[in-house]
Design a protein around this motif. Sequence first.
Motif, PDB file in Angstrom:
ATOM      1  N   UNK A   1       7.571   4.858  -1.389  1.00 28.60           N
ATOM      2  CA  UNK A   1       6.106   4.759  -1.336  1.00 28.60           C
ATOM      3  C   UNK A   1       5.695   3.914  -0.134  1.00 28.60           C
ATOM      4  N   UNK A   2       6.369   2.786   0.050  1.00 26.99           N
ATOM      5  CA  UNK A   2       6.051   1.911   1.183  1.00 26.99           C
ATOM      6  C   UNK A   2       6.251   2.632   2.508  1.00 26.99           C
ATOM      7  N   UNK A   3       7.335   3.377   2.637  1.00 30.12           N
ATOM      8  CA  UNK A   3       7.588   4.130   3.874  1.00 30.12           C
ATOM      9  C   UNK A   3       6.472   5.132   4.155  1.00 30.12           C
ATOM     10  N   UNK A   4       6.013   5.830   3.117  1.00 28.52           N
ATOM     11  CA  UNK A   4       4.935   6.810   3.291  1.00 28.52           C
ATOM     12  C   UNK A   4       3.638   6.128   3.727  1.00 28.52           C
ATOM     13  N   UNK A   5       3.331   5.014   3.102  1.00 33.15           N
ATOM     14  CA  UNK A   5       2.096   4.299   3.440  1.00 33.15           C
ATOM     15  C   UNK A   5       2.164   3.764   4.862  1.00 33.15           C
TER      16      UNK A   5
ATOM     17  N   UNK B   1      -2.223   6.599 -10.719  1.00 34.40           N
ATOM     18  CA  UNK B   1      -0.928   5.956 -10.954  1.00 34.40           C
ATOM     19  C   UNK B   1      -0.798   5.728 -12.453  1.00 34.40           C
ATOM     20  N   UNK B   2       0.260   6.267 -13.028  1.00 32.17           N
ATOM     21  CA  UNK B   2       0.444   6.149 -14.479  1.00 32.17           C
ATOM     22  C   UNK B   2       1.227   4.902 -14.863  1.00 32.17           C
ATOM     23  N   UNK B   3       1.977   4.327 -13.923  1.00 36.00           N
ATOM     24  CA  UNK B   3       2.753   3.116 -14.190  1.00 36.00           C
ATOM     25  C   UNK B   3       2.953   2.367 -12.885  1.00 36.00           C
ATOM     26  N   UNK B   4       2.754   1.064 -12.925  1.00 34.24           N
ATOM     27  CA  UNK B   4       2.907   0.214 -11.745  1.00 34.24           C
ATOM     28  C   UNK B   4       3.597  -1.067 -12.190  1.00 34.24           C
ATOM     29  N   UNK B   5       4.856  -1.261 -11.775  1.00 35.60           N
ATOM     30  CA  UNK B   5       5.546  -2.483 -12.166  1.00 35.60           C
ATOM     31  C   UNK B   5       5.306  -3.574 -11.118  1.00 35.60           C
ATOM     32  N   UNK B   6       5.987  -4.689 -11.259  1.00 32.51           N
ATOM     33  CA  UNK B   6       5.740  -5.823 -10.365  1.00 32.51           C
ATOM     34  C   UNK B   6       6.077  -5.503  -8.912  1.00 32.51           C
ATOM     35  N   UNK B   7       7.066  -4.622  -8.669  1.00 31.33           N
ATOM     36  CA  UNK B   7       7.370  -4.265  -7.278  1.00 31.33           C
ATOM     37  C   UNK B   7       6.252  -3.421  -6.671  1.00 31.33           C
ATOM     38  N   UNK B   8       5.605  -2.601  -7.486  1.00 31.78           N
ATOM     39  CA  UNK B   8       4.458  -1.824  -7.015  1.00 31.78           C
ATOM     40  C   UNK B   8       3.272  -2.712  -6.702  1.00 31.78           C
ATOM     41  N   UNK B   9       3.050  -3.709  -7.553  1.00 28.10           N
ATOM     42  CA  UNK B   9       1.970  -4.672  -7.299  1.00 28.10           C
ATOM     43  C   UNK B   9       2.248  -5.459  -6.026  1.00 28.10           C
ATOM     44  N   UNK B  10       3.505  -5.864  -5.840  1.00 27.28           N
ATOM     45  CA  UNK B  10       3.867  -6.599  -4.628  1.00 27.28           C
ATOM     46  C   UNK B  10       3.653  -5.735  -3.391  1.00 27.28           C
ATOM     47  N   UNK B  11       3.918  -4.446  -3.505  1.00 24.04           N
ATOM     48  CA  UNK B  11       3.671  -3.520  -2.392  1.00 24.04           C
ATOM     49  C   UNK B  11       2.214  -3.569  -1.961  1.00 24.04           C
ATOM     50  N   UNK B  12       1.291  -3.570  -2.922  1.00 26.94           N
ATOM     51  CA  UNK B  12      -0.138  -3.618  -2.585  1.00 26.94           C
ATOM     52  C   UNK B  12      -0.503  -4.943  -1.917  1.00 26.94           C
ATOM     53  N   UNK B  13       0.065  -6.046  -2.403  1.00 32.83           N
ATOM     54  CA  UNK B  13      -0.184  -7.345  -1.756  1.00 32.83           C
ATOM     55  C   UNK B  13       0.370  -7.357  -0.333  1.00 32.83           C
ATOM     56  N   UNK B  14       1.584  -6.841  -0.156  1.00 36.31           N
ATOM     57  CA  UNK B  14       2.188  -6.787   1.183  1.00 36.31           C
ATOM     58  C   UNK B  14       1.384  -5.887   2.115  1.00 36.31           C
ATOM     59  N   UNK B  15       0.864  -4.798   1.578  1.00 36.17           N
ATOM     60  CA  UNK B  15       0.026  -3.900   2.368  1.00 36.17           C
ATOM     61  C   UNK B  15      -1.219  -4.634   2.845  1.00 36.17           C
ATOM     62  N   UNK B  16      -1.825  -5.406   1.969  1.00 33.17           N
ATOM     63  CA  UNK B  16      -3.028  -6.168   2.337  1.00 33.17           C
ATOM     64  C   UNK B  16      -2.717  -7.172   3.440  1.00 33.17           C
TER      65      UNK B  16
END
Length: 87
Positions: A28-32, A50-65
């Motif tokens: 997902x990170x590579x695509x973004x 998104x049907x499920x977002x674990x802590x690594x997915x949440x961290x991805x959004x923070x890192x994206x920001x």
Amino acid sequence: MAAEVSADNGSVCIRLSGEIDRANVAAVEDQIRAAVFGQRTAVSVNPANVSYLDSTGKQLLFDLALGAQEAHIVLEIVLPLTRLPVD
């Protein structure tokens, strides 16, 4: 997991769907990153499907920001309003 990307006049909209977890967060990170960094001035991320977002997915959004801020890219994360049942 899917990341649907559309671009228009220097901005990009990313619609995320499915599950984002430890097993696929790197993809997902590579695509973004491929859709955003070095090319765009404004990014909108919509995780409504998104049907499920674990802590690594949440961290991805923070890192994206943080990455967007460092690259002077305007980032908008679109969170849908949930309609509550009314009695």
